[in-house]
Design a protein around this motif. Structure first.
Motif, PDB file in Angstrom:
ATOM      1  N   SER A   1      -2.850  23.478  23.911  1.00  0.00           N
ATOM      2  CA  SER A   1      -3.754  24.618  24.019  1.00  0.00           C
ATOM      3  C   SER A   1      -4.346  24.925  22.647  1.00  0.00           C
ATOM      4  CB  SER A   1      -3.003  25.844  24.540  1.00  0.00           C
ATOM      5  OG  SER A   1      -2.075  26.285  23.568  1.00  0.00           O
ATOM      6  N   TRP A   2      -5.361  25.776  22.628  1.00  0.00           N
ATOM      7  CA  TRP A   2      -6.028  26.118  21.379  1.00  0.00           C
ATOM      8  C   TRP A   2      -5.050  26.745  20.391  1.00  0.00           C
ATOM      9  CZ3 TRP A   2      -7.294  30.718  18.800  1.00  0.00           C
ATOM     10  CH2 TRP A   2      -8.199  30.560  17.751  1.00  0.00           C
ATOM     11  N   LYS A   3      -4.192  27.641  20.875  1.00  0.00           N
ATOM     12  CA  LYS A   3      -3.195  28.290  20.011  1.00  0.00           C
ATOM     13  C   LYS A   3      -2.195  27.273  19.481  1.00  0.00           C
ATOM     14  CE  LYS A   3      -3.399  32.868  22.047  1.00  0.00           C
ATOM     15  NZ  LYS A   3      -2.666  33.924  22.717  1.00  0.00           N
ATOM     16  N   ASP A   4      -1.733  26.376  20.327  1.00  0.00           N
ATOM     17  CA  ASP A   4      -0.783  25.356  19.900  1.00  0.00           C
ATOM     18  C   ASP A   4      -1.420  24.385  18.911  1.00  0.00           C
ATOM     19  OD1 ASP A   4       1.143  26.484  21.530  1.00  0.00           O
ATOM     20  OD2 ASP A   4       0.797  25.076  23.172  1.00  0.00           O
ATOM     21  N   SER A   5      -2.676  24.046  19.125  1.00  0.00           N
ATOM     22  CA  SER A   5      -3.332  23.095  18.239  1.00  0.00           C
ATOM     23  C   SER A   5      -3.554  23.696  16.856  1.00  0.00           C
ATOM     24  CB  SER A   5      -4.659  22.611  18.822  1.00  0.00           C
ATOM     25  OG  SER A   5      -5.604  23.650  18.868  1.00  0.00           O
ATOM     26  N   GLU A   6      -3.773  24.989  16.784  1.00  0.00           N
ATOM     27  CA  GLU A   6      -3.936  25.650  15.484  1.00  0.00           C
ATOM     28  C   GLU A   6      -2.633  25.572  14.684  1.00  0.00           C
ATOM     29  OE1 GLU A   6      -5.346  29.911  13.589  1.00  0.00           O
ATOM     30  OE2 GLU A   6      -5.336  29.638  15.741  1.00  0.00           O
ATOM     31  N   GLY A   7      -1.516  25.820  15.339  1.00  0.00           N
ATOM     32  CA  GLY A   7      -0.217  25.707  14.671  1.00  0.00           C
ATOM     33  C   GLY A   7       0.083  24.287  14.250  1.00  0.00           C
ATOM     34  N   LEU A   8      -0.280  23.343  15.082  1.00  0.00           N
ATOM     35  CA  LEU A   8      -0.061  21.932  14.766  1.00  0.00           C
ATOM     36  C   LEU A   8      -0.916  21.506  13.578  1.00  0.00           C
ATOM     37  CD1 LEU A   8       1.331  19.295  15.517  1.00  0.00           C
ATOM     38  CD2 LEU A   8      -0.477  18.887  17.170  1.00  0.00           C
ATOM     39  N   THR A   9      -2.140  21.988  13.510  1.00  0.00           N
ATOM     40  CA  THR A   9      -3.015  21.680  12.382  1.00  0.00           C
ATOM     41  C   THR A   9      -2.412  22.198  11.080  1.00  0.00           C
ATOM     42  OG1 THR A   9      -4.981  21.738  13.767  1.00  0.00           O
ATOM     43  CG2 THR A   9      -5.321  22.047  11.407  1.00  0.00           C
ATOM     44  N   LEU A  10      -1.900  23.413  11.102  1.00  0.00           N
ATOM     45  CA  LEU A  10      -1.274  23.977   9.905  1.00  0.00           C
ATOM     46  C   LEU A  10      -0.032  23.194   9.500  1.00  0.00           C
ATOM     47  CD1 LEU A  10      -1.665  27.790  10.642  1.00  0.00           C
ATOM     48  CD2 LEU A  10      -2.976  26.395   9.039  1.00  0.00           C
ATOM     49  N   GLN A  11       0.730  22.742  10.478  1.00  0.00           N
ATOM     50  CA  GLN A  11       1.926  21.943  10.196  1.00  0.00           C
ATOM     51  C   GLN A  11       1.546  20.612   9.544  1.00  0.00           C
ATOM     52  OE1 GLN A  11       4.197  21.170  13.721  1.00  0.00           O
ATOM     53  NE2 GLN A  11       5.777  20.046  12.645  1.00  0.00           N
ATOM     54  N   ILE A  12       0.509  19.974  10.038  1.00  0.00           N
ATOM     55  CA  ILE A  12       0.048  18.703   9.478  1.00  0.00           C
ATOM     56  C   ILE A  12      -0.472  18.901   8.061  1.00  0.00           C
ATOM     57  CG2 ILE A  12      -1.708  16.892   9.674  1.00  0.00           C
ATOM     58  CD1 ILE A  12      -1.430  17.259  12.765  1.00  0.00           C
TER      59      ILE A  12
END
Length: 57
Positions: free
Chosen positions: A21-32
């Protein structure tokens, strides 16, 4: 025949959940980005590969 196709679709969807989801992808981007920043600082840009970043996540 219809049941066979339906069962195959259920199996395929169970294996591949799809895009986050958009919210999950934002967190994943920050983690990367966090992992990449740490690796760049420790090893330099030239010595850091996408594989190393993926493994660090």
């Amino acid at each position: 025949m219809y049941r066979y196709i339906l069962e195959r679709c259920k199996q395929a969807s169970a294996r591949r959940p799809g895009r986050p989801s958009w919210k999950d992808s934002e967190g994943l981007t920050l983690q990367i980005l966090d992992a990449a920043t740490k690796l760049f600082a420790a090893h330099g840009y030239a010595a850091t590969s996408m594989e190393k970043i993926a493994t660090a996540c």
